[in-house]
Scaffold this motif. Sequence first.
Motif, PDB file in Angstrom:
ATOM      1  N   SER A  43       1.244  -0.808  -0.167  1.00 26.48           N
ATOM      2  CA  SER A  43      -0.258  -0.315   0.166  1.00 26.48           C
ATOM      3  C   SER A  43       1.000   1.360  -0.187  1.00 26.48           C
ATOM      4  CB  SER A  43      -1.280   0.081   1.128  1.00 26.48           C
ATOM      5  OG  SER A  43      -0.631  -0.072   2.517  1.00 26.48           O
ATOM      6  N   SER A  44       2.427   1.342   0.647  1.00 27.58           N
ATOM      7  CA  SER A  44       2.898   2.240   0.017  1.00 27.58           C
ATOM      8  C   SER A  44       3.966   2.793  -0.590  1.00 27.58           C
ATOM      9  CB  SER A  44       4.092   2.786   1.689  1.00 27.58           C
ATOM     10  OG  SER A  44       5.102   1.631   1.063  1.00 27.58           O
ATOM     11  N   VAL A  45       3.998   1.745  -1.278  1.00 26.90           N
ATOM     12  CA  VAL A  45       4.219   1.689  -3.217  1.00 26.90           C
ATOM     13  C   VAL A  45       2.788   1.877  -3.345  1.00 26.90           C
ATOM     14  CG1 VAL A  45       5.470  -0.064  -5.268  1.00 26.90           C
ATOM     15  CG2 VAL A  45       6.220  -0.613  -2.448  1.00 26.90           C
ATOM     16  N   LEU A  46       2.467   1.863  -3.835  1.00 25.24           N
ATOM     17  CA  LEU A  46       1.096   2.100  -4.830  1.00 25.24           C
ATOM     18  C   LEU A  46       0.075   3.368  -4.257  1.00 25.24           C
ATOM     19  CD1 LEU A  46      -1.493  -0.557  -4.195  1.00 25.24           C
ATOM     20  CD2 LEU A  46      -0.254  -0.273  -6.768  1.00 25.24           C
ATOM     21  N   ALA A  47       0.962   4.392  -2.881  1.00 28.34           N
ATOM     22  CA  ALA A  47       0.686   5.341  -2.585  1.00 28.34           C
ATOM     23  C   ALA A  47       1.628   7.044  -3.101  1.00 28.34           C
ATOM     24  CB  ALA A  47       1.233   5.885  -1.415  1.00 28.34           C
TER      25      ALA A  47
ATOM     26  N   LEU B 130       4.939  12.790   0.292  1.00 27.28           N
ATOM     27  CA  LEU B 130       5.070  10.987  -0.875  1.00 27.28           C
ATOM     28  C   LEU B 130       3.986  10.194  -0.328  1.00 27.28           C
ATOM     29  CD1 LEU B 130       8.970  10.807  -0.796  1.00 27.28           C
ATOM     30  CD2 LEU B 130       7.323  10.725  -3.023  1.00 27.28           C
ATOM     31  N   LEU B 131       3.864  10.472   0.822  1.00 31.24           N
ATOM     32  CA  LEU B 131       2.762   9.478   1.534  1.00 31.24           C
ATOM     33  C   LEU B 131       0.733   9.324   1.777  1.00 31.24           C
ATOM     34  CD1 LEU B 131       5.292   7.312   3.702  1.00 31.24           C
ATOM     35  CD2 LEU B 131       4.322   6.810   1.303  1.00 31.24           C
ATOM     36  N   VAL B 132       0.826  11.191   0.799  1.00 33.35           N
ATOM     37  CA  VAL B 132      -0.448  10.902   1.475  1.00 33.35           C
ATOM     38  C   VAL B 132      -1.947  10.267   1.254  1.00 33.35           C
ATOM     39  CG1 VAL B 132      -0.449  12.733  -1.645  1.00 33.35           C
ATOM     40  CG2 VAL B 132      -1.432  13.423   1.246  1.00 33.35           C
ATOM     41  N   SER B 133      -1.434   9.768   0.116  1.00 32.24           N
ATOM     42  CA  SER B 133      -2.366   8.457   0.045  1.00 32.24           C
ATOM     43  C   SER B 133      -2.720   7.104   0.543  1.00 32.24           C
ATOM     44  CB  SER B 133      -3.204   8.597  -1.451  1.00 32.24           C
ATOM     45  OG  SER B 133      -2.422   7.628  -1.664  1.00 32.24           O
ATOM     46  N   TRP B 134      -1.357   7.318   1.738  1.00 35.27           N
ATOM     47  CA  TRP B 134      -1.225   5.951   1.953  1.00 35.27           C
ATOM     48  C   TRP B 134      -2.027   5.614   3.825  1.00 35.27           C
ATOM     49  CZ3 TRP B 134       3.171   4.469   6.104  1.00 35.27           C
ATOM     50  CH2 TRP B 134       3.188   3.333   6.287  1.00 35.27           C
TER      51      TRP B 134
ATOM     52  N   ASN C 160      -0.204   3.908  12.418  1.00 33.04           N
ATOM     53  CA  ASN C 160       0.182   5.248  12.716  1.00 33.04           C
ATOM     54  C   ASN C 160       1.297   5.431  12.689  1.00 33.04           C
ATOM     55  OD1 ASN C 160      -1.314   7.743  12.629  1.00 33.04           O
ATOM     56  ND2 ASN C 160      -2.651   6.665  15.043  1.00 33.04           N
ATOM     57  N   LEU C 161       2.522   5.178  12.214  1.00 31.62           N
ATOM     58  CA  LEU C 161       3.477   6.239  11.744  1.00 31.62           C
ATOM     59  C   LEU C 161       3.442   7.490  11.849  1.00 31.62           C
ATOM     60  CD1 LEU C 161       5.417   3.609   9.676  1.00 31.62           C
ATOM     61  CD2 LEU C 161       5.363   4.209  12.165  1.00 31.62           C
ATOM     62  N   ASP C 162       4.463   7.769  12.037  1.00 32.39           N
ATOM     63  CA  ASP C 162       5.094   9.833  12.329  1.00 32.39           C
ATOM     64  C   ASP C 162       5.102   9.979  10.823  1.00 32.39           C
ATOM     65  OD1 ASP C 162       4.974  12.362  12.179  1.00 32.39           O
ATOM     66  OD2 ASP C 162       6.214  12.223  13.839  1.00 32.39           O
ATOM     67  N   LEU C 163       4.876  10.294   9.667  1.00 33.51           N
ATOM     68  CA  LEU C 163       5.895  10.577   8.752  1.00 33.51           C
ATOM     69  C   LEU C 163       6.637  11.330   8.109  1.00 33.51           C
ATOM     70  CD1 LEU C 163       2.398   9.373   6.174  1.00 33.51           C
ATOM     71  CD2 LEU C 163       3.632   8.176   7.289  1.00 33.51           C
ATOM     72  N   ASN C 164       6.595  12.080   9.300  1.00 33.79           N
ATOM     73  CA  ASN C 164       7.689  13.230   9.748  1.00 33.79           C
ATOM     74  C   ASN C 164       8.968  12.653  10.079  1.00 33.79           C
ATOM     75  OD1 ASN C 164       6.021  15.196   8.181  1.00 33.79           O
ATOM     76  ND2 ASN C 164       5.598  16.142  10.063  1.00 33.79           N
ATOM     77  N   SER C 165       8.949  11.545  10.743  1.00 36.55           N
ATOM     78  CA  SER C 165      10.313  11.004  10.949  1.00 36.55           C
ATOM     79  C   SER C 165      10.945  10.228  10.646  1.00 36.55           C
ATOM     80  CB  SER C 165       9.921  10.535  12.870  1.00 36.55           C
ATOM     81  OG  SER C 165       9.259   9.306  12.272  1.00 36.55           O
ATOM     82  N   LEU C 166       9.857   9.815   9.414  1.00 33.53           N
ATOM     83  CA  LEU C 166      10.753   9.047   8.254  1.00 33.53           C
ATOM     84  C   LEU C 166      11.824   9.644   7.123  1.00 33.53           C
ATOM     85  CD1 LEU C 166       7.536   7.072   7.180  1.00 33.53           C
ATOM     86  CD2 LEU C 166       8.438   6.525   8.825  1.00 33.53           C
ATOM     87  N   THR C 167      12.906   8.403   7.359  1.00 31.27           N
ATOM     88  CA  THR C 167      13.859   9.137   7.188  1.00 31.27           C
ATOM     89  C   THR C 167      14.038   7.801   4.678  1.00 31.27           C
ATOM     90  OG1 THR C 167      15.162   9.359   8.236  1.00 31.27           O
ATOM     91  CG2 THR C 167      15.637   8.580   6.300  1.00 31.27           C
ATOM     92  N   LYS C 168      13.938   8.816   4.069  1.00 31.61           N
ATOM     93  CA  LYS C 168      13.848   8.182   2.626  1.00 31.61           C
ATOM     94  C   LYS C 168      15.135   7.292   2.201  1.00 31.61           C
ATOM     95  CE  LYS C 168      13.104  11.762   0.154  1.00 31.61           C
ATOM     96  NZ  LYS C 168      12.727  12.913  -1.022  1.00 31.61           N
TER      97      LYS C 168
END
Length: 176
Positions: free
Chosen positions: A94-98, A119-123, A128-136
């Motif tokens: 689902s994250s890849v599709l988003a 990038l994950l706006v539609s995921w 319930n991860l904090d998307l701002n804490s993720l590192t690409k």
Amino acid sequence: HSYPHDGRSKTPVIFRSTEQWFIAVDVEVDGASLRKQALDATANDIDFYPPRSQNRMRGMVDSRPDWCLSRQRAWGLPIPAFQDANGNIVMSASSVLAIASVIREEGSDAWFTKEPAELLVSWDNPDNLDLNSLTKLYDIFDVWFESGTSWHTVMQQRGLGYPSDLYLEGGDQHRG
């Protein structure tokens, strides 16, 4: 050579250990491994021109213990993976599709210019991860793997089905 040397400078090659992404080709899913499926397809489902290229393909499929998907380069199609604060990899269907929906609209450079939350706006974000804490992560797909698989997605999206009437690939691309 007993030790690899650069063809131009005639100096020894320096090895650098890096993390890579691999496909475990001998893991069975629904009773068949990816290796078995690929060997069966090359034996029964594909017409090779010239015929000798079938042996090259089968050799590549048969002899590799795992298939490396990644490269560390500054260009290419990114592997859409993130790392959370604990060092865990964040990547799901689902994250890849988003991410794919953003890239479809804006091109693959979006991976390099947008923040994870964009990038994950539609995921659906099931954990319930904090998307701002993720590192690409900035690994890219091996160009041979990408070119050897992208045609299938194009065929699906255009409703043209599978198998293709014709798929051209150079002999050096069989490893992908």
